[in-house]
Design a protein around this motif. Sequence first.
Motif, PDB file in Angstrom:
ATOM      1  N   LEU A  20       0.766  -1.213   0.190  1.00  0.00           N
ATOM      2  CA  LEU A  20      -0.185   0.020   0.112  1.00  0.00           C
ATOM      3  C   LEU A  20       0.621   1.493   0.117  1.00  0.00           C
ATOM      4  N   THR A  21       0.851   2.228  -0.813  1.00  0.00           N
ATOM      5  CA  THR A  21       1.108   3.356  -1.199  1.00  0.00           C
ATOM      6  C   THR A  21       0.769   4.587  -0.156  1.00  0.00           C
ATOM      7  N   HIS A  22      -0.322   4.769   0.230  1.00  0.00           N
ATOM      8  CA  HIS A  22      -1.356   5.450   0.612  1.00  0.00           C
ATOM      9  C   HIS A  22      -2.033   5.079   1.487  1.00  0.00           C
ATOM     10  N   LEU A  23      -2.997   6.236   2.128  1.00  0.00           N
ATOM     11  CA  LEU A  23      -4.687   5.359   2.527  1.00  0.00           C
ATOM     12  C   LEU A  23      -5.910   6.571   1.790  1.00  0.00           C
ATOM     13  N   HIS A  24      -5.500   7.071   0.785  1.00  0.00           N
ATOM     14  CA  HIS A  24      -6.531   7.455  -0.119  1.00  0.00           C
ATOM     15  C   HIS A  24      -7.933   6.894  -0.164  1.00  0.00           C
ATOM     16  N   ALA A  25      -8.324   7.254  -0.661  1.00  0.00           N
ATOM     17  CA  ALA A  25      -9.997   6.095  -1.145  1.00  0.00           C
ATOM     18  C   ALA A  25      -9.153   5.277  -2.513  1.00  0.00           C
ATOM     19  N   ASP A  26      -8.679   5.944  -3.251  1.00  0.00           N
ATOM     20  CA  ASP A  26      -8.791   5.549  -4.792  1.00  0.00           C
ATOM     21  C   ASP A  26      -7.117   4.849  -4.586  1.00  0.00           C
ATOM     22  N   ALA A 183     -11.534  23.740   2.038  1.00  0.00           N
ATOM     23  CA  ALA A 183     -11.033  22.574   1.478  1.00  0.00           C
ATOM     24  C   ALA A 183     -10.088  21.703   2.179  1.00  0.00           C
ATOM     25  N   ILE A 184     -10.359  20.514   2.257  1.00  0.00           N
ATOM     26  CA  ILE A 184      -8.846  19.202   2.561  1.00  0.00           C
ATOM     27  C   ILE A 184      -9.948  18.031   2.625  1.00  0.00           C
ATOM     28  N   ASP A 185      -9.262  16.993   2.622  1.00  0.00           N
ATOM     29  CA  ASP A 185      -9.343  16.036   2.306  1.00  0.00           C
ATOM     30  C   ASP A 185      -9.170  15.392   3.877  1.00  0.00           C
ATOM     31  N   SER A 186      -9.608  14.285   3.756  1.00  0.00           N
ATOM     32  CA  SER A 186      -9.313  13.267   4.874  1.00  0.00           C
ATOM     33  C   SER A 186      -8.024  12.945   5.957  1.00  0.00           C
ATOM     34  N   VAL A 235     -12.697  21.805   6.066  1.00  0.00           N
ATOM     35  CA  VAL A 235     -14.259  21.371   5.944  1.00  0.00           C
ATOM     36  C   VAL A 235     -13.524  19.854   5.178  1.00  0.00           C
ATOM     37  N   PRO A 236     -14.609  19.788   5.632  1.00  0.00           N
ATOM     38  CA  PRO A 236     -14.572  17.709   4.424  1.00  0.00           C
ATOM     39  C   PRO A 236     -14.321  18.546   3.148  1.00  0.00           C
ATOM     40  N   ARG A 237     -13.751  18.268   1.680  1.00  0.00           N
ATOM     41  CA  ARG A 237     -14.117  18.863   0.560  1.00  0.00           C
ATOM     42  C   ARG A 237     -15.497  18.889  -0.466  1.00  0.00           C
ATOM     43  N   TYR A 238     -15.974  17.626   0.571  1.00  0.00           N
ATOM     44  CA  TYR A 238     -17.288  17.396  -0.704  1.00  0.00           C
ATOM     45  C   TYR A 238     -18.069  18.078  -0.219  1.00  0.00           C
ATOM     46  N   SER A 239     -18.524  19.211   0.828  1.00  0.00           N
ATOM     47  CA  SER A 239     -19.074  19.923   1.413  1.00  0.00           C
ATOM     48  C   SER A 239     -18.575  21.778   0.992  1.00  0.00           C
TER      49      SER A 239
END
Length: 411
Positions: A20-26, A183-186, A235-239
Amino acid sequence: MESGMISVDKWSYGSQAYFLTHLHADHTAGLSSTWNRGPLFCSRLTAKLFPCKFPSFNLFLLRVLDIGSWFSLSFTSPSSGSPTTIYVKAIDAQHCPGSVMYLFRGDFGCMLFTGDFRWEVTGSGVENRRAMLLDALKNETLDTLHVDNTYCNPKYSFPSREVAARQVVDIISSHPKHDIVIAIDSLGKEDLLLHISRELDIKIWVWPERLQIMHLLGFHEHFTTQTSLTRVRAVPRYSFSIETLEALNTIRPTIGIMPSGLPWATEQNGNPFSSSEYIFVVPYSDHSCFSEIQEFIELLRPIKIKGIVSSSSCCIDPCYYFDHLCGTQQAIWRIQGKIENDEGVDTSVEAAVIKSSSAKEANEEEKESSTVVGRKRRRILDQVDFFGIRVSRVSLLRRLCRGGVRLADTE
């Protein structure tokens, strides 16, 4: 490398070890709390963050690879059934906390998987990162480079994150009466938030799950979940949307900041935020831009190159622009140049051998002669004596991606 031995950021059945390279969802699509298909190798920091992403995951499956050290892993050849050894080194990818590149060496040759990465050519630590990567390769050719081609297009250019972070601070400072929404990611952009907090001497609001991540990273003193303590909120990017900012402005003066290198965010055409008076887009990206990808490939001179991204509308097959930097002759050029520079230096590989108990994955325009579809390549009929092996240049070059653009499918 034979199929059925390793998988990098792919989680289906059929491999003896997973990386695993990193924990991003994609890059974790297919992973779950119940996944149990084999040993999973990752960086120490990723292992620390893993339970936040997958709360019930069997942590006994995790194998930690410390950055900068060689590890020896035992495998069984799927074709012959005989034992074989693969050496792997994790290298900091400078993408998000815990992200790494993987350099593999074995009977198959040498391969580098970058995962998502940022290869900044200015700023602190640049020379150390270059030296570490070249030292890991030593005097061996890089047979295959699997590279992050998210922004593999010369129209995508953005500054270093250090410069972009200063732009964000300037925007906040010039709006002293406004609330700020970023706006940021998790996971990711922690360095940006820390820079804001330190420069302006303020805490930054984050949502509870994000605060847990900050605590694990050791940054808890800069963040809070109490809105009364700060005017800056991440805040989460999706919001993050124009509608949200307009609604907030009916209560208090508020501006939004979108830190991103995404083309829809940085271009006027197709930018959903371009018409909003409340939103500022800053080209802060955790991916390499085109010129940085070019510098990376020029440094390594691999025989073959492959892009890891095929589902983004902004990426292009890296062979389209960088085919002329790849091939046997380019690999020899890099190695010979390094030998001359390192004359008198001991280049023996120091491998920290750890056996796994469970081991049973151009900014310039393209040159017409190497990128036009159907154009014949120059014939090279001789062979080269490459580290004691007679290698046909023709057979190697034919494996390179040939000309023409292969645009990725739109997500």
